[in-house]
Design an enzyme around this catalytic site. Structure first.
Site, PDB file in Angstrom:
ATOM      1  CE  LYS A 109      71.354  60.676  52.743  1.00 42.58           C
ATOM      2  NZ  LYS A 109      70.206  60.858  51.867  1.00 42.58           N
TER       3      LYS A 109
HETATM    4  N1  PY5 Z   1      64.448  62.482  51.988  1.00 43.77           N
HETATM    5  C1  PY5 Z   1      65.232  61.650  51.278  1.00 43.77           C
HETATM    6  C2  PY5 Z   1      64.669  60.387  50.753  1.00 43.77           C
HETATM    7  C3  PY5 Z   1      66.570  61.992  51.042  1.00 43.77           C
HETATM    8  O1  PY5 Z   1      67.343  61.169  50.342  1.00 43.77           O
HETATM    9  C4  PY5 Z   1      67.063  63.212  51.524  1.00 43.77           C
HETATM   10  C5  PY5 Z   1      68.487  63.619  51.268  1.00 43.77           C
HETATM   11  C6  PY5 Z   1      66.211  64.045  52.265  1.00 43.77           C
HETATM   12  C7  PY5 Z   1      64.899  63.636  52.490  1.00 43.77           C
HETATM   13  C8  PY5 Z   1      66.675  65.346  52.865  1.00 43.77           C
HETATM   14  O2  PY5 Z   1      67.562  65.090  53.921  1.00 43.77           O
HETATM   15  P1  PY5 Z   1      68.684  66.136  54.317  1.00 43.77           P
HETATM   16  O3  PY5 Z   1      68.010  67.439  54.420  1.00 43.77           O
HETATM   17  O4  PY5 Z   1      69.172  65.652  55.634  1.00 43.77           O
HETATM   18  O5  PY5 Z   1      69.707  66.112  53.258  1.00 43.77           O
HETATM   19  N2  PY5 Z   1      69.022  63.144  50.076  1.00 43.77           N
HETATM   20  C9  PY5 Z   1      70.421  63.158  49.779  1.00 43.77           C
HETATM   21  C10 PY5 Z   1      70.987  64.572  49.736  1.00 43.77           C
HETATM   22  O6  PY5 Z   1      72.187  64.707  49.828  1.00 43.77           O
HETATM   23  C11 PY5 Z   1      70.678  62.401  48.520  1.00 43.77           C
HETATM   24  C12 PY5 Z   1      69.944  62.845  47.321  1.00 43.77           C
HETATM   25  C13 PY5 Z   1      70.159  62.015  46.112  1.00 43.77           C
HETATM   26  O7  PY5 Z   1      70.243  65.547  49.613  1.00 43.77           O
END
Ligand code: PY5
Length: 306
Positions: A158
């Site tokens: 990330k």
């Molecule tokens: N894919 C991407 C590219 C992401 O940025 C995120 C999370 C996910 C999948 C989902 O991961 P998780 O379920 O572990 O959150 N994005 C961040 C979030 O806080 C940032 C968003 C702008 O959801």
């Protein structure tokens, strides 16, 4: 992400709590120029008697492996980060839904790309945060941009720089009147949204792209897969063709910020009945039961703040 109207009173920077106005960084901070940072997005949800951070340990594990990929030596261990996150929320007095952003970044050391020996700074910011999408369902567009691949900048880290790819796709989608983009991987299979993983449902079977399809391995994705199997649904991780998106019965995004959000239209094709489908509704409700602390089976995923 919605605009944060009021910055928090306090943040945490390199080991101590600081007032927002005193937490400043040099303009030559390496990460500002080159995206050399890794971060997490974590949520805390109020329950009847507390505020609970959801799957904090799993988020910190991912922060550690993201840092490892970029050779960033983390000065603080998971226990110290856990305590610091709790401290940041407490000192700001947040009691409602909160979004927590720990970030590990290359600080000021020079202009060059070899950041060996440069400081690796760590910050934690928390803000009150409700909904990511300001609507209960979204319309999506398959992006003309491809998802970054493991051969370039690994999507499973990330890393801040990865979000340039997401930003291009998101801007394209929004400027064309959609709410979100769906990115295909370098092979042309469905990867994910700009900040969410994606699931589709066909004939009551649930499908999601595998970890090899240039996705961030989402913690919400894992939660949703667990809850779907509790609900008796079969979840299959396999490559998904773009055209399968158009003919599925249901589709939804999931992520920490997005939670479980139904997709009701893709590339101007109506998905299902154009409203949240039954499987999506069940898993969304089950997800909210877990994060809000109503499902005791998953109490171990919650870290109380107070
Ligand atoms: N894919 C991407 C590219 C992401 O940025 C995120 C999370 C996910 C999948 C989902 O991961 P998780 O379920 O572990 O959150 N994005 C961040 C979030 O806080 C940032 C968003 C702008 O959801």
């Amino acid at each position: 992400m919605s605009i944060v109207n009021n910055p928090p009173n306090y943040v945490w920077l390199n080991g101590s709590i600081k007032p927002w106005s005193e937490a400043k960084l040099p303009l030559l901070t390496h990460a500002l120029h080159y995206g050399t940072a890794v971060f997490e997005g974590i949520r805390a949800y109020p329950s009847d008697d507390n505020l609970n951070i959801f799957r904090l340990g799993d988020h910190l594990d991912r922060l550690v492996y993201s840092a490892k990929i970029y050779y960033l030596a983390l000065k603080y261990g998971p226990e110290e980060l856990t305590q610091s996150i709790i401290e940041v929320i407490r000192i700001n007095g947040f009691k409602g839904r909160t979004y927590i952003r720990p970030i590990v970044f290359v600080g000021f050391g020079g202009i060059g790309l070899d950041y060996t020996g440069f400081p690796v700074d760590v910050a934690i910011v928390a803000v009150p945060f409700e909904k990511y999408f300001h609507k209960s369902s979204v319309r999506a567009k398959v992006s003309t941009w491809r998802r970054i691949s493991n051969e370039a900048t690994p999507p499973l880290a990330k890393a801040s720089g990865n979000y340039l790819n997401s930003a291009l796709a998101k801007q394209e989608a929004v400027r064309e009147g959609y709410d979100e983009a769906i990115l295909l991987d370098h092979r042309g299979y469905v990867a994910e949204g700009t900040g969410e993983n994606i699931f589709i449902v066909k004939n009551n079977v649930v499908y999601t792209p595998p970890t090899s399809s240039s996705i961030l391995i989402g913690i919400t994705r894992d939660t949703v897969m667990t809850l779907l199997s509790d609900l008796g649904y079969k979840v299959i991780e396999r490559d998904i063709d773009r055209s399968e998106l158009y003919v599925c019965d249901e589709a939804f995004f999931c992520g920490t910020a997005a939670e479980v959000t139904p997709i009701v239209e893709i590339d101007r094709r109506c998905i299902g009945r154009g409203e949240i489908g039954s499987v999506t509704r069940q898993v969304r409700d089950a997800y909210l039961d877990v994060v809000d602390g109503r499902n005791k089976k998953y109490a171990h995923w919650l870290t109380p703040v107070y």
